[in-house]
Motif scaffolding. Structure first.
Motif, PDB file in Angstrom:
ATOM      1  N   GLY A  72       0.810  -1.229   0.000  1.00 16.73           N
ATOM      2  CA  GLY A  72       0.000   0.000   0.000  1.00 16.73           C
ATOM      3  C   GLY A  72       0.834   1.265   0.000  1.00 16.73           C
ATOM      4  O   GLY A  72       0.470   2.266   0.612  1.00 16.73           O
TER       5      GLY A  72
ATOM      6  N   ASN B 257       6.782   4.249   1.939  1.00 14.57           N
ATOM      7  CA  ASN B 257       7.878   5.030   2.510  1.00 14.57           C
ATOM      8  C   ASN B 257       7.435   6.422   2.985  1.00 14.57           C
ATOM      9  O   ASN B 257       8.072   6.997   3.864  1.00 14.57           O
ATOM     10  CB  ASN B 257       8.999   5.222   1.472  1.00 14.57           C
ATOM     11  CG  ASN B 257       9.974   4.050   1.445  1.00 14.57           C
ATOM     12  OD1 ASN B 257       9.978   3.223   2.346  1.00 14.57           O
ATOM     13  ND2 ASN B 257      10.787   3.983   0.409  1.00 14.57           N
TER      14      ASN B 257
ATOM     15  N   VAL C 251       2.548 -10.849   2.677  1.00  9.03           N
ATOM     16  CA  VAL C 251       2.533 -11.872   1.623  1.00  9.03           C
ATOM     17  C   VAL C 251       3.932 -12.440   1.428  1.00  9.03           C
ATOM     18  O   VAL C 251       4.883 -11.677   1.218  1.00  9.03           O
ATOM     19  CB  VAL C 251       2.054 -11.253   0.286  1.00  9.03           C
ATOM     20  CG1 VAL C 251       2.184 -12.265  -0.845  1.00  9.03           C
ATOM     21  CG2 VAL C 251       0.621 -10.765   0.410  1.00  9.03           C
TER      22      VAL C 251
ATOM     23  N   GLY D  82      13.790   2.467   5.827  1.00 14.00           N
ATOM     24  CA  GLY D  82      13.296   2.647   4.459  1.00 14.00           C
ATOM     25  C   GLY D  82      14.394   2.399   3.445  1.00 14.00           C
ATOM     26  O   GLY D  82      15.573   2.668   3.696  1.00 14.00           O
TER      27      GLY D  82
ATOM     28  N   ILE E 166       8.623   9.056  -5.910  1.00 17.62           N
ATOM     29  CA  ILE E 166       7.306   8.637  -5.405  1.00 17.62           C
ATOM     30  C   ILE E 166       6.210   8.844  -6.442  1.00 17.62           C
ATOM     31  O   ILE E 166       5.358   7.975  -6.653  1.00 17.62           O
ATOM     32  CB  ILE E 166       7.012   9.392  -4.083  1.00 17.62           C
ATOM     33  CG1 ILE E 166       7.810   8.718  -2.963  1.00 17.62           C
ATOM     34  CG2 ILE E 166       5.516   9.436  -3.754  1.00 17.62           C
ATOM     35  CD1 ILE E 166       7.894   9.480  -1.677  1.00 17.62           C
TER      36      ILE E 166
ATOM     37  N   CYS F 120       6.446   6.201  -9.090  1.00 17.89           N
ATOM     38  CA  CYS F 120       5.927   4.912  -8.599  1.00 17.89           C
ATOM     39  C   CYS F 120       4.401   4.912  -8.658  1.00 17.89           C
ATOM     40  O   CYS F 120       3.775   3.900  -8.995  1.00 17.89           O
ATOM     41  CB  CYS F 120       6.395   4.654  -7.168  1.00 17.89           C
ATOM     42  SG  CYS F 120       8.172   4.353  -7.062  1.00 17.89           S
TER      43      CYS F 120
END
Ligand SMILES: Cc1cc2nc3c(=O)[nH]c(=O)nc-3n(C[C@H](O)[C@H](O)[C@H](O)COP(=O)(O)OP(=O)(O)OC[C@H]3O[C@@H](n4cnc5c(N)ncnc54)[C@H](O)[C@@H]3O)c2cc1C
Length: 450
Positions: free
Chosen positions: A23, A53, A128, A301, A405, A408
């Motif tokens: 997420g 992050n 997971v 991170g 970010i 991404c």
């Protein structure tokens, strides 16, 4: 020595059309775009909050590198920023002329609603680390829960774990670190301080910038005595109450982000660096004389780790050549930000010369940009898996650009929309009409080549 795990039956907790794992920025983009395709979407996150992050490592500055350039945020990132700003404004930030920064605490609250309103079902504390594969498809992923392993079944799966954990579990080939020796960029545990002298930090321009510059000079002159190899000291917000957020200093080098021993070393060592820095800062900067450490980020991170091998591998040359791919799903400015994996800031940070082997920092200085092809999101070998975020198929230097970010989030958005098309047409993601994908993305505010 190895043990064999006994076969056992596990419950199917849920069955959905599209499953997003992770997420963070990529997962947020993916889940929203997938939900907008009209399919049922579940997002699995190992932590108890969204943001990756940004919230887990306090990376609140996000798009600061676009400030003062001709590039603007687009797609889901722009939606998130605008809606967040409408609700939380500048998040108490009083730094002058600063670009927008989030408060990672408000963002946690904001993101829950942002995704729930879009119809995404969120499942926290869902780590997971396994999959069941049949006929070239992942039939379900396995989460490790307090009640033991549980299966989630999906038609299409998007790996947004940053580390490519789903792809790894499925045996997809990957690369990690630089070609030279496999080293990744360092891990960082960011932190916040409280009790800074706000008046002194604001009376003559941006006092935090001044401190960062002085620190950098002193470090290079060997004057700090600090044991952490990090030479830079960026800060985030400054609040009227004297809180300084996102103190981006402690770095542990040469650790493997996917290895428990490396992670443990990174967490412990970075906390030592935080204490050292705190004592140093109190003594050396009058503005910090009365500070305390107010919080330490929940988790170390990372800027890079596994890069999954896909149908296309984006390279540094593609970025330098400003390649416009037919299957472009995002446009991004030419920027590189690679913290030297071995800690030595050799070279001058430019792409050419020795800097190429280590530290690279090339901010945006002009309008040069590149595109990211859809094929970078399609791992080799499986029919119903996509990857998005910092673990897409790219070389190590190109990754230092696409790890931004907002980039991404763009690759996530494309993966989510593509999975939506695949579900709606009952085909595999590799076979979708890329023009149709591009049209959907444009309609969702993503800038693409004309
Ligand atoms: C110290 C630091 C400073 C940075 N500064 C900037 C900056 O200023 N600007 C910028 O644009 N970028 C910056 N970056 C880079 C940026 O933060 C990352 O590249 C970006 O967050 C990657 O997004 P992502 O969604 O791919 O992965 P992540 O942000 O890592 O998110 C992955 C998510 O998946 C979850 N997850 C992981 N594994 C599993 C699993 N197995 N099961 C379930 N959930 C899982 C994680 O908990 C996380 O929420 C910085 C990074 C660091 C570490």
């Amino acid at each position: 020595m190895k043990y064999t795990i006994k076969e056992k039956q596990i419950d199917i907790k849920k069955e959905v059309d599209i499953l997003v794992v992770g997420g963070g920025p990529a997962g947020i983009g993916a889940a929203i775009a997938a939900a907008r395709s009209g399919n049922s979407v579940m997002l699995l996150e190992k932590r108890g909050f969204l943001g990756g992050n940004i919230t887990g490592s306090y990376v609140e500055t996000c798009n600061h590198f676009l400030h003062g350039t001709n590039f603007k945020a687009n797609g889901v990132y722009a939606e998130m920023e605008n809606k967040y700003k409408a609700q939380f404004g500048r998040s108490h930030d009083i730094r002058e002329n600063s670009p927008h920064r989030f408060s990672s605490e408000y963002l946690k609250i904001f993101l829950d609603e942002f995704l729930i309103k879009e119809g995404v079902e969120i499942s926290f504390h869902s780590f997971v680390n396994d999959v069941i594969i049949d006929e070239n498809r992942i039939q379900c992923v396995i989460i490790q829960s307090k009640k033991g392993p549980l299966a989630i079944k999906a038609k299409n799966i998007i790996d947004c774990t940053g580390d490519g954990d789903v792809a790894y579990s499925a045996g997809i080939p990957f690369e990690q670190g630089r070609d030279l020796d496999g080293l990744c960029q360092p891990g960082t545990v960011n932190f916040r301080i409280a009790g800074a002298d706000v008046e002194a930090l604001t009376k003559k321009g941006d006092g935090l910038k001044r401190i960062g510059k002085k620190f950098n000079e002193d470090y290079r002159a060997g004057k700090t005595g600090l044991t952490c190899k990090r030479q830079d000291l960026p800060f985030g917000r400054l609040t009227p109450a004297g809180q300084v957020t996102y103190v981006n200093y402690p770095c542990e080098y040469k650790i493997d982000p996917t290895d428990v021993d490396g992670l443990t070393q990174g967490e412990i060592q970075c906390r030592k660096y935080i204490l050292e820095f705190y004592e140093y800062a109190k003594k050396n900067f009058s503005e910090f004389e009365n500070i305390e450490i107010s919080s330490i980020a929940p988790e170390i991170g990372f800027r890079d780790s596994r890069r999954i091998k896909g149908l296309y591998r984006l390279t540094r040359d593609d970025i330098e050549d400003q390649k416009v791919f037919d299957d472009a799903i995002a446009i991004y400015p030419r920027i590189y930000d690679m913290l030297a994996p071995d800690g030595f800031m050799d070279g001058d940070g430019k792409m050419e010369g020795e800097g190429y082997k280590g530290h690279i920092y090339e901010p945006i200085t002009d309008d040069r940009s590149y595109t990211i092809p859809y094929r970078c999101l399609l791992p080799i070998g499986l029919d119903n898996l996509l990857v998005a975020g910092r673990c897409i198929s790219a070389d190590h230097v190109a990754e230092s650009s696409i790890r931004g970010i907002s980039a991404c989030m763009l690759t996530g958005q494309a993966a989510g929309a593509a999975a939506g098309i695949a579900c709606n047409e009952n085909i595999i993601p590799k076979d979708i009409d890329v023009k149709a994908l591009q049209t959907i993305l444009k309609n969702q505010g993503v800038e693409l080549p004309a």
